[in-house]
Motif scaffolding. Structure first.
Motif, PDB file in Angstrom:
ATOM      1  N   ALA A 121       3.622  -1.723  -5.373  1.00 34.17           N
ATOM      2  CA  ALA A 121       5.014  -1.711  -4.845  1.00 34.17           C
ATOM      3  C   ALA A 121       5.438  -0.381  -4.162  1.00 34.17           C
ATOM      4  O   ALA A 121       4.446   0.421  -4.121  1.00 34.17           O
ATOM      5  N   PHE A 122       6.538  -0.504  -3.321  1.00 39.87           N
ATOM      6  CA  PHE A 122       6.915   0.689  -2.669  1.00 39.87           C
ATOM      7  C   PHE A 122       7.996   1.324  -3.252  1.00 39.87           C
ATOM      8  O   PHE A 122       9.037   0.772  -3.528  1.00 39.87           O
ATOM      9  N   THR A 137      12.320  13.165  -6.535  1.00 38.27           N
ATOM     10  CA  THR A 137      11.184  14.268  -6.576  1.00 38.27           C
ATOM     11  C   THR A 137      10.389  13.894  -7.634  1.00 38.27           C
ATOM     12  O   THR A 137       9.237  13.841  -7.567  1.00 38.27           O
ATOM     13  N   PHE A 138      11.260  13.603  -8.832  1.00 42.00           N
ATOM     14  CA  PHE A 138      10.442  13.560 -10.095  1.00 42.00           C
ATOM     15  C   PHE A 138       9.621  12.397 -10.435  1.00 42.00           C
ATOM     16  O   PHE A 138       8.251  12.485 -10.570  1.00 42.00           O
ATOM     17  N   VAL A 139      10.026  11.257  -9.675  1.00 47.49           N
ATOM     18  CA  VAL A 139       9.183  10.052  -9.801  1.00 47.49           C
ATOM     19  C   VAL A 139       7.905  10.077  -8.860  1.00 47.49           C
ATOM     20  O   VAL A 139       6.885   9.697  -9.308  1.00 47.49           O
ATOM     21  N   THR A 140       8.370  10.624  -7.524  1.00 50.76           N
ATOM     22  CA  THR A 140       7.333  10.677  -6.500  1.00 50.76           C
ATOM     23  C   THR A 140       6.381  11.636  -6.902  1.00 50.76           C
ATOM     24  O   THR A 140       5.179  11.199  -6.775  1.00 50.76           O
ATOM     25  N   ARG A 141       6.551  12.767  -7.529  1.00 48.65           N
ATOM     26  CA  ARG A 141       5.397  13.627  -7.812  1.00 48.65           C
ATOM     27  C   ARG A 141       4.452  13.092  -9.114  1.00 48.65           C
ATOM     28  O   ARG A 141       3.454  13.023  -8.953  1.00 48.65           O
ATOM     29  N   VAL A 194       5.994   5.771  -0.428  1.00 43.73           N
ATOM     30  CA  VAL A 194       4.675   5.866  -1.086  1.00 43.73           C
ATOM     31  C   VAL A 194       4.371   4.459  -1.593  1.00 43.73           C
ATOM     32  O   VAL A 194       5.341   3.510  -2.394  1.00 43.73           O
ATOM     33  N   TYR A 195       3.396   3.901  -1.461  1.00 45.01           N
ATOM     34  CA  TYR A 195       2.726   2.686  -2.200  1.00 45.01           C
ATOM     35  C   TYR A 195       1.939   3.110  -3.304  1.00 45.01           C
ATOM     36  O   TYR A 195       1.039   3.742  -3.289  1.00 45.01           O
ATOM     37  N   ALA A 196       2.057   2.361  -4.373  1.00 44.88           N
ATOM     38  CA  ALA A 196       1.470   2.625  -5.665  1.00 44.88           C
ATOM     39  C   ALA A 196       1.409   1.574  -6.624  1.00 44.88           C
ATOM     40  O   ALA A 196       2.444   0.532  -6.473  1.00 44.88           O
ATOM     41  N   ILE A 217       4.724   3.011 -11.188  1.00 45.38           N
ATOM     42  CA  ILE A 217       6.184   3.565 -10.785  1.00 45.38           C
ATOM     43  C   ILE A 217       7.080   3.121 -11.739  1.00 45.38           C
ATOM     44  O   ILE A 217       8.177   4.250 -11.832  1.00 45.38           O
ATOM     45  N   ALA A 218       6.865   2.107 -12.492  1.00 45.18           N
ATOM     46  CA  ALA A 218       7.813   1.666 -13.589  1.00 45.18           C
ATOM     47  C   ALA A 218       7.554   2.955 -14.651  1.00 45.18           C
ATOM     48  O   ALA A 218       8.776   3.156 -15.346  1.00 45.18           O
ATOM     49  N   GLU A 219       6.499   3.389 -14.996  1.00 42.17           N
ATOM     50  CA  GLU A 219       6.241   4.514 -15.944  1.00 42.17           C
ATOM     51  C   GLU A 219       6.927   5.631 -15.608  1.00 42.17           C
ATOM     52  O   GLU A 219       7.429   6.598 -16.339  1.00 42.17           O
ATOM     53  N   ALA A 220       6.774   6.019 -14.411  1.00 51.57           N
ATOM     54  CA  ALA A 220       7.541   7.336 -13.686  1.00 51.57           C
ATOM     55  C   ALA A 220       9.168   7.109 -14.113  1.00 51.57           C
ATOM     56  O   ALA A 220       9.763   8.291 -14.427  1.00 51.57           O
ATOM     57  N   ARG A 221       9.696   6.125 -13.829  1.00 50.52           N
ATOM     58  CA  ARG A 221      10.873   5.997 -13.640  1.00 50.52           C
ATOM     59  C   ARG A 221      11.414   6.117 -15.352  1.00 50.52           C
ATOM     60  O   ARG A 221      12.320   6.660 -15.686  1.00 50.52           O
TER      61      ARG A 221
END
Length: 231
Positions: A46-47, A53-57, A83-85, A90-94
Motif C-alpha cells: 500500500a501507499f 513521522t512516527f509511522v513513516t519511520r 512510501v510504498y510498503a 503500515i497497519a502495524e505502524a498505525r
C-alpha cells in the motif's frame, strides 16, 4: 540528480529498500527504479503519504520503496511523495502509534520543559554578559541592566536569525554586536542619519562605540556623545 544509494536486493525487490519514480507516460509497471527498471507493486503493498513521522519511520525499518517526485532545478531538491510498503507493516505502524500516544506525549512535554529551561539559562547568561560588557559606573547600573535586558530580548528571539541565535560566534562577540546594535537604534540618532543618506558603515561603529564608552567606568557621568565630539 543524485539519489543516495539503496540497499535493494538484486533478486527480489520486494525484500529490499528502493528509491523509485513514477514511470513515464505509456510505460508499463507502477514505478521505475535505476536498479530494476519498471516494477509492479508486490501483492499486499500500500501507499503511505508523507506527514506522519512516527509511522513513516517505523515503516522504513522494513522493506519499502520511497517514491520520489520530479527534481526541481529551481528549488534544487527532489520531493518525497510517499512510501510504498506492505499494507500489514503500515497497519502495524498505525496501531503502534495509537498505543504509544500517551507515552510519546509525556516525552514531548518533558523535552519541551528541558528546552525551555535551557533557553532561560542561555538568556540569563547572555544578559549577564551584556551587562558585563557595558561596564557602566555604579550610578548607571540600572540603565545598564535595562539595556542588557532589552538587548537580550532583541537579539535572542527564537528563529529570528539574529546574532543571539547564531552558533558561529563566541558569546563575547555575539554580546558585543547585540549591545552595539541596540544602542545604535535606541540611544543614538542613527535612524535619522540613515534617512539623510549618511553612509552606514562609516558611522554605525563610531556612534555605538561612543555611546558605550560614555557610560563606562572610565567616565564619571552618562552622556551620549555625538561622533563629532568623540575625538
Amino acid at each position: 540528480m543524485n539519489i543516495a544509494p539503496t540497499s535493494a536486493s538484486s533478486e527480489n525487490p520486494a525484500q529490499g529498500k528502493l528509491v523509485v519514480f513514477e514511470p513515464r507516460e505509456g510505460e508499463p509497471g507502477d514505478v521505475w527504479s535505476r536498479e530494476h527498471g519498471t516494477l509492479s507493486l508486490p501483492d499486499g503493498w500500500a501507499f503511505l503519504e508523507p506527514g506522519n513521522t512516527f509511522v513513516t519511520r517505523h515503516v522504513k525499518k522494513g522493506p519499502h520503496w520511497v517514491l520520489m517526485g520530479k527534481h526541481s532545478r529551481r528549488g534544487g531538491y527532489t520531493p518525497t511523495l510517499g512510501v510504498y510498503a506492505p499494507g500489514a507493516t503500515i497497519a502495524e505502524a498505525r496501531r503502534l502509534e495509537q498505543a504509544t500516544t500517551e507515552q510519546r506525549e509525556r516525552k514531548r512535554k518533558k523535552s519541551q520543559i528541558q528546552r525551555a529551561a535551557k533557553e532561560q539559562k542561555y538568556r540569563q547568561n547572555f544578559e549577564k554578559a551584556c551587562f558585563d560588557f557595558l561596564d557602566f559606573v555604579h550610578e548607571h547600573a540600572e540603565l545598564a541592566k535595562q539595556i542588557a535586558r532589552e538587548a537580550t530580548d532583541q537579539a535572542c528571539q527564537v528563529s529570528s536569525g539574529r546574532v543571539g541565535r547564531t552558533a558561529k560566534l563566541e558569546l563575547t562577540k555575539k554580546v558585543e554586536l547585540a549591545v552595539r546594535a541596540y544602542l545604535r537604534h535606541n540611544h543614538t540618532d542613527y535612524e535619522e542619519w540613515l534617512s539623510y543618506g549618511t553612509d552606514e558603515e562609516e558611522h554605525r561603529g563610531l556612534k555605538a562605540g561612543a555611546a558605550v564608552l560614555a557610560c563606562r567606568s572610565s567616565k564619571a557621568r552618562f552622556s551620549l556623545v555625538s561622533p563629532q565630539n568623540t575625538s
